[in-house]
Enzyme design. Structure first.
Site, PDB file in Angstrom:
ATOM      1  N   ARG A 184      56.428  32.634   5.446  1.00 52.30           N
ATOM      2  CA  ARG A 184      56.527  31.795   6.641  1.00 52.30           C
ATOM      3  C   ARG A 184      57.962  31.708   7.144  1.00 52.30           C
ATOM      4  O   ARG A 184      58.213  31.168   8.220  1.00 52.30           O
ATOM      5  CB  ARG A 184      56.030  30.378   6.345  1.00 52.30           C
ATOM      6  CG  ARG A 184      54.532  30.297   6.215  1.00 52.30           C
ATOM      7  CD  ARG A 184      54.091  28.845   6.304  1.00 52.30           C
ATOM      8  NE  ARG A 184      52.755  28.644   5.765  1.00 52.30           N
ATOM      9  CZ  ARG A 184      51.646  28.845   6.455  1.00 52.30           C
ATOM     10  NH1 ARG A 184      51.698  29.246   7.702  1.00 52.30           N
ATOM     11  NH2 ARG A 184      50.478  28.644   5.901  1.00 52.30           N
ATOM     12  N   LYS A 189      41.452  34.793  11.185  1.00 51.25           N
ATOM     13  CA  LYS A 189      42.229  35.534  10.183  1.00 51.25           C
ATOM     14  C   LYS A 189      41.562  35.539   8.803  1.00 51.25           C
ATOM     15  O   LYS A 189      41.485  36.584   8.156  1.00 51.25           O
ATOM     16  CB  LYS A 189      43.626  34.908  10.102  1.00 51.25           C
ATOM     17  CG  LYS A 189      44.566  35.527   9.123  1.00 51.25           C
ATOM     18  CD  LYS A 189      45.990  35.096   9.429  1.00 51.25           C
ATOM     19  CE  LYS A 189      46.165  33.576   9.480  1.00 51.25           C
ATOM     20  NZ  LYS A 189      46.371  32.979   8.163  1.00 51.25           N
ATOM     21  N   ARG A 227      49.952  23.640  18.103  1.00 56.75           N
ATOM     22  CA  ARG A 227      49.844  24.431  16.865  1.00 56.75           C
ATOM     23  C   ARG A 227      50.130  25.906  17.127  1.00 56.75           C
ATOM     24  O   ARG A 227      50.750  26.582  16.316  1.00 56.75           O
ATOM     25  CB  ARG A 227      48.450  24.256  16.247  1.00 56.75           C
ATOM     26  CG  ARG A 227      48.361  22.978  15.409  1.00 56.75           C
ATOM     27  CD  ARG A 227      46.935  22.488  15.259  1.00 56.75           C
ATOM     28  NE  ARG A 227      46.075  23.403  14.530  1.00 56.75           N
ATOM     29  CZ  ARG A 227      44.744  23.376  14.605  1.00 56.75           C
ATOM     30  NH1 ARG A 227      44.130  22.513  15.397  1.00 56.75           N
ATOM     31  NH2 ARG A 227      44.025  24.209  13.902  1.00 56.75           N
ATOM     32  N   ARG A 282      34.549  23.752  18.120  1.00 54.38           N
ATOM     33  CA  ARG A 282      34.223  23.771  16.700  1.00 54.38           C
ATOM     34  C   ARG A 282      33.742  22.392  16.246  1.00 54.38           C
ATOM     35  O   ARG A 282      34.258  21.373  16.672  1.00 54.38           O
ATOM     36  CB  ARG A 282      35.490  24.165  15.937  1.00 54.38           C
ATOM     37  CG  ARG A 282      35.307  24.332  14.460  1.00 54.38           C
ATOM     38  CD  ARG A 282      36.462  25.081  13.875  1.00 54.38           C
ATOM     39  NE  ARG A 282      37.669  24.269  13.809  1.00 54.38           N
ATOM     40  CZ  ARG A 282      38.709  24.576  13.034  1.00 54.38           C
ATOM     41  NH1 ARG A 282      38.695  25.671  12.320  1.00 54.38           N
ATOM     42  NH2 ARG A 282      39.763  23.799  13.010  1.00 54.38           N
ATOM     43  N   ARG A 316      37.098  17.728  14.710  1.00 53.52           N
ATOM     44  CA  ARG A 316      38.371  17.320  14.108  1.00 53.52           C
ATOM     45  C   ARG A 316      39.295  16.785  15.186  1.00 53.52           C
ATOM     46  O   ARG A 316      39.354  17.320  16.279  1.00 53.52           O
ATOM     47  CB  ARG A 316      39.034  18.532  13.449  1.00 53.52           C
ATOM     48  CG  ARG A 316      38.825  18.596  11.969  1.00 53.52           C
ATOM     49  CD  ARG A 316      39.348  19.871  11.395  1.00 53.52           C
ATOM     50  NE  ARG A 316      40.741  20.132  11.753  1.00 53.52           N
ATOM     51  CZ  ARG A 316      41.479  21.076  11.180  1.00 53.52           C
ATOM     52  NH1 ARG A 316      40.948  21.840  10.252  1.00 53.52           N
ATOM     53  NH2 ARG A 316      42.723  21.275  11.539  1.00 53.52           N
TER      54      ARG A 316
END
Ligand SMILES: [Zn+2]
Length: 221
Positions: A92, A17, A170, A126, A159
Site C-alpha cells: 500500500r 478484485k 474511497r 449492494r 452499509r
C-alpha cells in the site's frame, strides 16, 4: 512445468478484485494472499507475532510496515502452492513495495480499472444480510424475496458507507494510494496487465480470460 507466478493485483473498491483473484487462483493454481485475511489468521494464532498484530488492530492503529512485512514473509513461507501467488491489498506504500523486494521478486502487476460511475452504481445497489453477511445486489444479484436473505431469511441492509459520496471518497483514497505504487513498478519495468471494465454487467469470466491471455503473452503462466 510452468514457472512460478508472483503477481500483485490492484483494483478500486467495487472492482470485484476479490472475485477475480479467487478465479485466477482456481485457473492457475496459485495462492491468493489477501492482507486482510492474513491479519485475521495470524491474530487467531497464539504466537508472538500474532499478539503483536492483535495489539495494533485492537487499538485501531495501523500495523507498522516492518510488522506487516514480517507477517507476509511468514505467510509466503507457509504458502502451499508451488505455482506462485497473487498479493491482494499489499503493498500500500512505496516503503512496503521496497520491503517486498527483499522477500520476493514480483514479475507482474495486474490492474483493474473501473469507471467511477460503475463503482458507484455497483456499490450503492449492494445489500448485505444482517444475520449471515451474504452479499446481494438489487440490480443484478437480487434475493428471491425483496429485502430478505435467500440463505437464512435475515433482513438485508445497505452499509452506511455504500453511498455515492462516501464511495467517491474511497475511490479518491485508493487512487492517491495506488498511483505512486504503480509508478514505482513502472519505473522498475515490471510488466503491467491492465483490465478495463467498461460495463456493469460484464461477467467476471470475461475479465479473467482476458487477464489470463495477457499473462500467457508475457509467458508468465
Ligand atoms: Zn443471510
Amino acid at each position: 512445468m510452468r514457472g512460478q507466478l508472483k503477481a500483485i493485483i490492484f483494483g478500486p473498491p467495487g472492482s470485484g478484485k476479490g472475485t477475480y483473484a479467487s478465479r485466477l487462483q482456481t485457473k492457475l493454481g496459485v495462492d491468493v494472499i489477501a492482507m486482510g485475511d492474513i491479519f485475521r489468521e495470524i491474530i487467531g494464532e497464539e504466537t508472538q507475532l500474532g499478539r503483536k498484530v492483535k495489539g495494533f488492530v485492537e487499538k485501531g492503529l495501523l500495523v507498522p510496515d516492518d510488522v506487516v512485512v514480517e507477517v507476509l514473509k511468514q505467510r509466503l513461507g507457509k504458502s502451499s502452492s508451488k505455482r506462485g501467488f497473487i498479493l491482494d491489498g499489499f503493498p500500500r506504500t512505496i516503503d512496503q513495495a521496497k520491503a517486498l523486494e527483499k522477500i520476493a521478486n514480483i514479475d507482474v502487476v495486474v490492474l483493474l480499472t473501473v469507471p467511477d460511475r460503475i463503482i458507484i452504481e455497483r456499490l450503492s445497489t449492494r445489500r448485505i444480510c444482517k444475520k449471515c453477511g451474504e452479499v446481494y445486489n438489487i440490480r443484478y444479484l437480487k434475493p428471491k424475496v425483496e429485502g430478505v436473505c435467500d440463505k437464512c431469511g435475515g433482513q438485508l441492509y445497505q452499509r452506511s458507507d455504500d453511498t455515492p459520496k462516501v464511495i467517491k471518497d474511497r475511490i479518491g483514497v485508493y487512487e492517491r494510494q495506488t498511483q505512486p505504487i504503480l509508478q514505482y513498478y513502472k519505473d522498475k519495468k515490471i510488466p503491467l496487465v491492465e483490465f478495463k471494465c467498461e460495463s456493469i454487467d460484464m461477467p467476471p469470466e470475461v475479465a479473467v480470460e482476458e487477464i489470463l491471455r495477457a499473462l500467457e503473452k508475457l509467458r508468465l503462466t
